[in-house]
Scaffold this active site. Structure first.
Site, short mmCIF file in Angstrom:
data_model
loop_
_atom_site.label_atom_id
_atom_site.label_comp_id
_atom_site.label_asym_id
_atom_site.label_seq_id
_atom_site.Cartn_x
_atom_site.Cartn_y
_atom_site.Cartn_z
N LYS A 41 14.44 2.58 21.06
CA LYS A 41 14.55 1.23 22.18
C LYS A 41 15.21 0.52 22.78
O LYS A 41 16.68 0.63 22.29
CB LYS A 41 13.13 0.54 21.22
CG LYS A 41 13.66 0.26 20.64
CD LYS A 41 12.62 -1.27 19.94
CE LYS A 41 12.77 -1.34 18.62
NZ LYS A 41 12.11 -2.32 17.40
N TYR A 260 39.23 -23.23 27.82
CA TYR A 260 38.27 -24.39 28.01
C TYR A 260 38.02 -24.40 26.78
O TYR A 260 37.84 -24.71 26.08
CB TYR A 260 36.67 -23.95 27.96
CG TYR A 260 36.65 -22.54 29.71
CD1 TYR A 260 37.08 -22.92 30.75
CD2 TYR A 260 36.09 -21.37 29.58
CE1 TYR A 260 36.91 -22.54 32.25
CE2 TYR A 260 36.72 -20.31 30.80
CZ TYR A 260 37.17 -21.05 31.89
OH TYR A 260 36.44 -20.54 33.38
C1 LIG Z 1 12.09 -1.61 16.91
C2 LIG Z 1 11.06 -1.45 15.83
C3 LIG Z 1 11.81 0.06 14.62
C4 LIG Z 1 12.96 0.00 13.86
O1 LIG Z 1 14.04 -1.05 13.42
P1 LIG Z 1 15.11 -0.95 12.43
O2 LIG Z 1 15.23 -1.67 11.95
O3 LIG Z 1 15.62 -1.23 13.75
O4 LIG Z 1 15.35 0.25 12.11
C5 LIG Z 1 10.71 0.77 13.47
N1 LIG Z 1 8.79 0.24 13.93
C6 LIG Z 1 8.76 -1.14 15.20
C7 LIG Z 1 6.92 -1.42 15.09
C8 LIG Z 1 9.44 -1.72 15.62
O5 LIG Z 1 9.39 -2.84 16.61
#
Ligand SMILES: *Cc1c(COP(=O)(O)O)cnc(C)c1O
Length: 369
Positions: A41, A260
């Site tokens: 993702k 800044y």
């Molecule tokens: C993002 C996500 C994962 C992966 O999690 P990591 O901590 O990056 O390994 C797995 N399951 C769900 C439901 C998630 O939202």
């Protein structure tokens, strides 16, 4: 995808696909006989869904998770069947029909998504769904009460389904009592559907032990080099390296105010390097008071505020032949990786990675796709 950046590249993000594949293999070996999926993702945590998913598929990964329908469609376009793609957020109202159209499995998170899905589940191309059971995080998923009602109504027999998942809220803290509570609730639910695939662990959960593995594990961050065992040394290989070119070097007097807000006052005369990276690249502004970089292995602190396109480093202690315009300053490397950068910016490695900007010149190495 050449391995040397062009001279005009202001900042370079170097991504080791071989290390991602190796991280996947080592997690798969740790989880076996459970199967190991990959979470890609958010553009594979900022590292690029296309090259990353191709490298993972070549390493042997067969199940991918994304967050949204759009991400699922993009991933399916890159990978014909038989790679499985499941969408964590499930169908938003009005979108269920698109899942069969693109060969995607929805994760069904509540009775409303279930009802939407029931209308298309028998259509051509519809793949079995996954159910998400909330075992104690109160984010997505059927509550235990909804899950019981769902079973009592026999709905689970009315359509094909692939399995069920749950997500741990505290897996980054192995001593947290909620890990065991969630595992026990998940185990009890699983006992009712012994033939279905059960999946509880993401990256950190894999390291909580065998009894968290069930049939399928779903790592994301660990694939990309984030330490899944905070407090212990990182078992994963580093994946992302980042460096930015020095645009200008200047001498400043004692008492000079830098950047800044005139936020930094030089206590003694010094030499500053202004590098071509800033929060417009996803290099966090919150890094300002604590962050650092390296030139030729020597640590150089961030001075003053990080701005949109530029960051300033104190290079007074560095050989001027190294700190000169056009030379690179290392922002992420073997020694100072995403977790250390995150600690200095007051965030987590996940946010450092997913913020990595579009402006970097990207180099992918370690895999021929
Ligand atoms: C993002 C996500 C994962 C992966 O999690 P990591 O901590 O990056 O390994 C797995 N399951 C769900 C439901 C998630 O939202």
């Amino acid at each position: 995808m050449g391995s040397e950046p062009p001279v005009r590249a202001g900042a370079v993000l170097d991504i080791d696909l071989g290390a991602i594949a190796e991280n996947w293999r080592s997690l798969a070996a740790l989880a076996a006989p459970a199967e190991c999926a990959a979470v890609v993702k958010a553009d594979a945590y900022g590292l690029g869904m296309e090259p990353v998913s191709k490298a993972l598929a070549q390493a042997g990964c067969r199940i991918f998770f994304v967050a949204s329908l759009d991400e699922g469609i993009a991933l399916r376009r890159l990978h014909p069947q038989p790679i499985e793609i499941a969408v964590f957020n499930g169908p938003l109202p009005g979108t269920a029909r698109e899942f069969p159209a693109f060969g995607l499995s929805p994760v069904l998170n509540d009775p409303g998504q279930f009802e939407d899905w029931a209308l298309v589940a028998s259509s051509k191309g519809a793949l079995p769904a996954l159910f998400h059971l909330d075992t104690g995080m109160a984010r997505l998923g059927f509550s235990l009460r909804e899950f019981d009602a769902f079973i009592a109504r026999g709905l689970s027999n009315s359509m094909p389904w692939r399995g069920f998942i749950s997500h741990l809220a505290c897996a980054d803290d192995p001593g947290h009592p909620q890990n065991d509570e969630q595992k026990q609730r998940f185990t009890a639910a699983r006992a009712r559907f012994p033939a279905c695939t059960a999946s509880l662990a993401a990256s950190c959960g894999i390291f909580l032990g065998r009894d968290y593995h069930f049939d399928l594990v779903r790592p994301g961050a660990a694939l990309y080099g984030v330490n899944p065992q905070s407090g212990n040394s990182n078992p994963m290989r580093p994946v992302a390296r980042l460096k930015a070119r020095i645009v200008q070097v200047r001498e400043v007097d004692r008492g000079a105010r830098v950047g800044y807000g005139a936020a930094h006052l030089m206590a003694r005369p010094g030499r500053l390097a202004i590098a071509a990276v800033g929060y417009g690249d996803g290099w966090p502004r919150s890094m300002s008071p604590r962050g650092c970089a390296r030139i030729g292995g020597k640590r150089v602190p961030v001075i003053g505020r990080i701005s949109m396109d530029l960051s300033t480093f104190d290079v007074s202690a560095v050989d001027p032949s190294l700190a000169r315009p056009g030379a690179f300053i290392d922002l992420l490397d073997e020694e100072y990786g995403v977790d250390r950068a995150a600690a200095d910016a007051g965030t987590i490695g996940y946010e450092i990675l997913t913020a990595l900007g579009r402006r970097y010149h990207r180099i992918y190495r370690g895999f021929e796709g």
